[in-house]
Motif scaffolding. Structure first.
Motif, mmCIF file in Angstrom:
data_model
loop_
_atom_site.group_PDB
_atom_site.id
_atom_site.type_symbol
_atom_site.label_atom_id
_atom_site.label_comp_id
_atom_site.label_asym_id
_atom_site.label_seq_id
_atom_site.Cartn_x
_atom_site.Cartn_y
_atom_site.Cartn_z
ATOM 1 N N GLU A 310 0.845 -1.204 0.000
ATOM 2 C CA GLU A 310 0.000 0.000 0.000
ATOM 3 C C GLU A 310 0.882 1.257 0.000
ATOM 4 N N PHE A 363 -5.512 -5.759 4.628
ATOM 5 C CA PHE A 363 -6.262 -4.614 5.151
ATOM 6 C C PHE A 363 -6.098 -4.588 6.664
ATOM 7 N N HIS A 387 -8.372 -10.132 3.874
ATOM 8 C CA HIS A 387 -8.755 -9.113 2.899
ATOM 9 C C HIS A 387 -7.525 -8.287 2.554
ATOM 10 N N VAL A 389 -5.824 -4.764 0.473
ATOM 11 C CA VAL A 389 -6.136 -3.382 0.107
ATOM 12 C C VAL A 389 -6.033 -3.192 -1.409
ATOM 13 N N ARG A 407 -9.538 3.786 0.948
ATOM 14 C CA ARG A 407 -9.029 2.410 0.868
ATOM 15 C C ARG A 407 -10.176 1.460 0.548
ATOM 16 N N TRP A 409 -11.119 -2.807 -0.076
ATOM 17 C CA TRP A 409 -10.555 -4.087 0.318
ATOM 18 C C TRP A 409 -11.480 -5.229 -0.082
#
Ligand SMILES: [Fe+2]
Length: 426
Positions: A310, A363, A387, A389, A407, A409
């Motif tokens: 990320e 996430f 999950h 991102v 964000r 997810w």
């Protein structure tokens, strides 16, 4: 999101609420009336749920939580309260007949819209007299929730059989080839993630706070999203059969599901075709491939590259000033090099637009995360390492949601969404 003038804020809220309702109404209008009880994606509720959900959510949040009104329709406000995201294959098994008649849902929706509008009319956005009303917070929650569903509805209806949809025509076939793949270097430096609470008036969902910086070492990243043509090379090289490219979970998923190509592709004889929203066309090799996280990861492994974290995404995307392919411009993506002017400071093309991009980051909460008290499970229910991102935006992402701190997810084995990717090398 606020202004110093509460009147102006209220006018903006009224406008955005009305516009977002028109936009979701337009998506539901695509569904032929006799298909409203269909379930286009087996992991999700039937369409009728979403028709009730948007308004029941608004009622529960605005009228219930902030304005303390008595339930308007207790059964609907429970039945339509929350969507589902089953993990580990626990699919819903409700029947169409379990859901109420559509006429009653539509009547309820009209009543809720009137009640929410009345709440907005009498709201004092400058004080905290009613909980979560200051700066219009609860109304922005309702608007952005609706806009997020605008996209999830769009991709859900993508998988509704074509004969159950009405409206637009199939896109024109696109036979142009993609650009030659290349990478560009992103120098070491700080990535700025998230949003800052600072003055208390910045709107954001709980997972966007608290803003912070992360040091990122130098890396190289693909200038363009991975195209269908590049992914076809992976498929033709036997990528779906090569066990070593897949994690254990991903391999089990492949074996159990029988998946051997991107969900958006289909084979006719020896030819690959593409399932667009309103029709099928020969596989457009220059369009971004839309795949699950598991497929994106296997491809990256095959190229001896990785998905960006990320923070790396933020570093590479910083400075993309020109608008990309988002904001409901259309239904399908465009070639990965069709928007060359949408470049980041590092020269990466269209990291925001033309399809979300998977990251390798699970996430998880930012430092200083606090749950929304009136919607505690919004993010926290998904901090489960199951999950990942996604960043950026798709053609079906509303412009209001396109901000660096936003964000998205999803589970790694969810192949239905408008999610592409690009690779990096560290
Ligand atoms: Fe929802």
């Amino acid at each position: 999101m606020t202004t110093q003038d509460p009147g102006a804020s209220k006018a903006l809220l009224r406008h955005q609420l009305a516009e977002s309702r028109l936009q979701t109404d337009a998506v539901f209008d695509i569904v032929r009336p006799d298909a409203l009880y269909e379930r286009p994606i087996e992991e999700r509720h039937r369409i009728i749920f979403y028709l009730g959900h948007l308004e029941a959510f608004d009622w529960n949040m605005v009228c219930g939580t902030s304005f303390d009104l008595k339930p308007l329709h207790p059964e609907f406000e429970r039945l339509f309260a929350f969507g589902i995201d089953p993990v580990e294959g626990n699919l819903p098994d409700d029947k169409a007949s379990d859901w109420p008649p559509v006429e009653g849902v539509r009547r309820y929706n009209l009543q809720v819209r009137e009640a929410v509008d009345q709440c907005l009319n009498k709201a004092d956005l400058s004080t905290s007299d009613q909980p979560y009303v200051k700066n219009g917070l609860i109304f922005w929650i309702a608007i952005e929730h609706r806009l997020m569903h605008l996209e999830t509805l769009s991709y859900m209806l993508h998988w509704l059989p074509l004969e159950m949809k009405r409206g637009l025509n199939r896109p024109a076939p696109d036979s142009q080839s993609g650009p030659a793949p290349r990478q560009t270097r992103v120098p070491a430096g700080q990535a700025r993630l998230g949003a800052y609470r600072e003055n208390g008036s910045t709107f954001g969902w709980d997972n966007e706070f608290e803003g912070h910086s992360v040091n990122v070492p130098e890396f190289a990243i693909d200038v363009y999203k991975v195209s269908n043509g590049e992914f076809l090379e992976f498929l033709q090289a036997g990528g779906y059969e090569e066990r070593s490219l897949w994690s254990g979970d991903a391999w089990n998923w492949l074996c159990a599901s029988g998946i051997r190509h991107p969900k958006f592709w289909l084979k006719r004889g020896t030819e690959w075709w593409y399932r667009a929203m309103f029709g099928e066309i020969p596989l457009p090799l220059s369009w971004p491939v839309y795949v699950s996280h598991a497929e994106a990861s296997a491809y990256a492994c095959w190229r001896q590259k990785s998905l960006p974290t990320e923070a790396e995404f933020h570093r590479a995307a910083a400075g993309q000033e020109t608008y990309g392919n988002f904001g409901l411009r259309g239904w399908d993506p465009a070639p990965v090099h069709s928007n060359e002017s949408a470049r980041s400071a590092s020269g990466v093309v269209e990291m925001v637009g033309n399809g979300w991009e998977w990251t390798s980051s699970a996430f998880s909460p930012f430092p200083g995360f606090e749950r929304l008290p009136f919607y505690p499970g919004y993010s926290a229910d998904f901090f489960d390492n199951k999950h990942f991102v996604l960043k950026g935006a798709s053609p079906r992402t509303a412009s209001r949601l396109v901000r660096p701190s936003f964000r998205n997810w999803f589970q790694p084995h969810y192949p239905y969404i408008y999610s592409g990717f690009r690779c990096i090398r560290r």
